[in-house]
Design an enzyme around this catalytic site. Sequence first.
Site, PDB file in Angstrom:
ATOM      1  CE1 TYR A 220       0.711   0.328   4.513  1.00 36.60           C
ATOM      2  CE2 TYR A 220      -0.366  -1.812   4.406  1.00 36.60           C
ATOM      3  CZ  TYR A 220       0.388  -0.890   5.097  1.00 36.60           C
ATOM      4  OH  TYR A 220       0.832  -1.186   6.356  1.00 36.60           O
ATOM      5  NE  ARG A 369       7.378   8.793   7.513  1.00 43.12           N
ATOM      6  CZ  ARG A 369       6.911   7.568   7.350  1.00 43.12           C
ATOM      7  NH1 ARG A 369       7.737   6.519   7.369  1.00 43.12           N
ATOM      8  NH2 ARG A 369       5.614   7.356   7.159  1.00 43.12           N
TER       9      ARG A 369
END
Lengths: 410, 410
Positions: A220, A369
């Site tokens: 995913y 991130r």
Amino acid sequence: MTITRAECVALDASDPLKHLRDEFSLPDGTIYLVGNSLGAPPKAAVAAVTRTVEEEWGGRLVGGWNASGWYDLPLTTGDRIAPLIGVGPGQVAVGESTSIAIVKAVTAALSLRPGRRVIVSDRANFPTDHYMVQGLVKALDGYEIRDIAGLGDLAGVLADDVACVLMSEVDYRTGARHDTAEVTAAVQAAGALMIWDLCHSAGAFQVDMSVADFAIGCTYKYLNAGPGSPAYIYVHPRHQAGAEHMLTGWHGHAEPFAFEPGFRPAEGIRRFTVSTPHVLSYAPLNASLDIWERVDLAELRAKSVALTSLFIELVEEFCAPYDLALLSPRDPERRGSQVSFRHPDGYPVMRALIDRGVHGDFRAPDVLRFGFAPLYIRHVDVYDAAVALAEVLREEHWRDERYRRRLAVT
Amino acid sequence: MTITRAECVALDASDPLKHLRDEFSLPDGTIYLVGNSLGAPPKAAVAAVTRTVEEEWGGRLVGGWNASGWYDLPLTTGDRIAPLIGVGPGQVAVGESTSIAIVKAVTAALSLRPGRRVIVSDRANFPTDHYMVQGLVKALDGYEIRDIAGLGDLAGVLADDVACVLMSEVDYRTGARHDTAEVTAAVQAAGALMIWDLCHSAGAFQVDMSVADFAIGCTYKYLNAGPGSPAYIYVHPRHQAGAEHMLTGWHGHAEPFAFEPGFRPAEGIRRFTVSTPHVLSYAPLNASLDIWERVDLAELRAKSVALTSLFIELVEEFCAPYDLALLSPRDPERRGSQVSFRHPDGYPVMRALIDRGVHGDFRAPDVLRFGFAPLYIRHVDVYDAAVALAEVLREEHWRDERYRRRLAVT
């Protein structure tokens, strides 16, 4: 200034992968740098799922197990993932989640190294990797976990009591990338088996598991198969006949429809399947793999390096006055397709940035991130994201109280 | 003749559940008596999945974890299953497969009975139940399985070394139904814990797990959630704080986003979740539960008894000259919503019947199974199915060679 926005637009115009962005559905006004957490949907996903529900399930009902190939989905889909991780057909089985795949890989490894009682686990692994191993060691008798804090500690713990080593090719926090050939060789030289977690590498660049013993990963993130899509496990052919994992469900049985009283493992990779596959979740996964079949992985890597290097360069230029520190390796060879910066107020900074249309994510305690999925991220997105981050920091948007309130999922 | 086809049509016209058949998608010309294996799709399933892909995944991307409630899906969906099995909110968690749920339930039970080393498993359970327990016992040290061949053997094995008993409320082959209150009381009186497999009972009639210790079940049979839709586990509140199962993934952690090095179980039923839920598979499940919310379970059971009793009566009348033997209990109180007959050539008989539009299934060695999902099966379907079965036997259609060739899934 290093590069202009117009130059980024020009780079995108000559990008050999540029036509692939059209295969994905991305909301207007969003720069989506979270493909390393949840990939964007292939446009074909809706039609694929609709077809599965209407034609396969609705049209054939239980007959879909034969007529629609549901029964073999874990293996046929695994064969399509195999090239992305540098292995051949009959070596990858899809199913369940990464966490469950870890149980299969670790217990299979233990079955192949009966005298050895230690599982080495890297603290840089995603926490669920540790948690699953902890649950396993607590349940099994006489095993122990030896934690290491990164690759530097590995040589010191590779004694003859180590059954297997579980490490991630790419660190989920820093984006740092290991040399899997080198690490695998060291582990195997010590008589242990190497299990790679590929969650942050498959689909980010060409992975090569051809000498590794086991690997596990999700679909995913860079593989774009949707929230909670099934995971996969790779088992080297030399281990397939001998390895016995503990999750011995009926789909891994040699003759599942003989309804024998005792479990008898199937030959080959099928013994690593457990139970009824989550058929609906395979539809977007296969729609995504249709796209991956057209991707040149060398071009993918070149673009990934270009995007991540550009982001580092621009952020360090635009955001020089602020409290950002690069956490990812500066050397692109040592980096996945992700760039992380640290900031003492990382959580509100990220939320303020998201509010301005640039989506990255936050990992405790202070990590921002940014993932760069080369199939749909452009140079101009990188430029605009760096500009937006600089604005959030310069204007101190992140000090707004509403950005400090924690959401359930961070 | 006992009853005419016209009388069956009249019974359907006065069926209080008749409006529910319209909620399901069934191919024309098919009498679908395999809802006990794979339920028919709710018509709303396509829209539900499309919405999940387009609006939730495509529209919110990774933001869906918060904004679309993905993170809590295992618990919010579990709360909707709870009434069907006679328990309250906060007691059911959805996720993974029945096979994986068995690992959770059994290891949780073992953690609560540390001195006891025996797991009792009924040979009447579906084989994967045994296989999973076999894998577990092989991996864990010092445990043993004590097989029983049905309820009659239970009293004889309930010694003070038994940690838990795993039985199915309804036998997948015969459709025979146990008295769960009575069995649970006997098991608990011996100091052991009772784990019920509800795969063939939830959605077939009102289940009551309120005194049981654990239960597990799938959602793709009578609950109509689609091929490979997620399973569920029920844990009695008295065990939730103390039970520690071995599949300790990050979603069962007290603070999954704190990324702590050690596993610390969440409070309540959440500790029985493992990892990222298969979000897409929850969409048809919740579409189905929207229908279940409108079902009076007493009416459901009354219709189920009527359909199964009628089928037995008609088959025994129409097929009297042939080699059919009733395998299911004749007493409706002791029966689920399924009727099984034995026939020495059961496999080709079933295939010939399916070719004539009446879908049942076959279980080795000689069992013809017919499931009667009361939400969409009518009295007239029962009548027509019995007529078709009699024709296949009378005309010996099943002797055709093509019906003897085995399909991959039987």
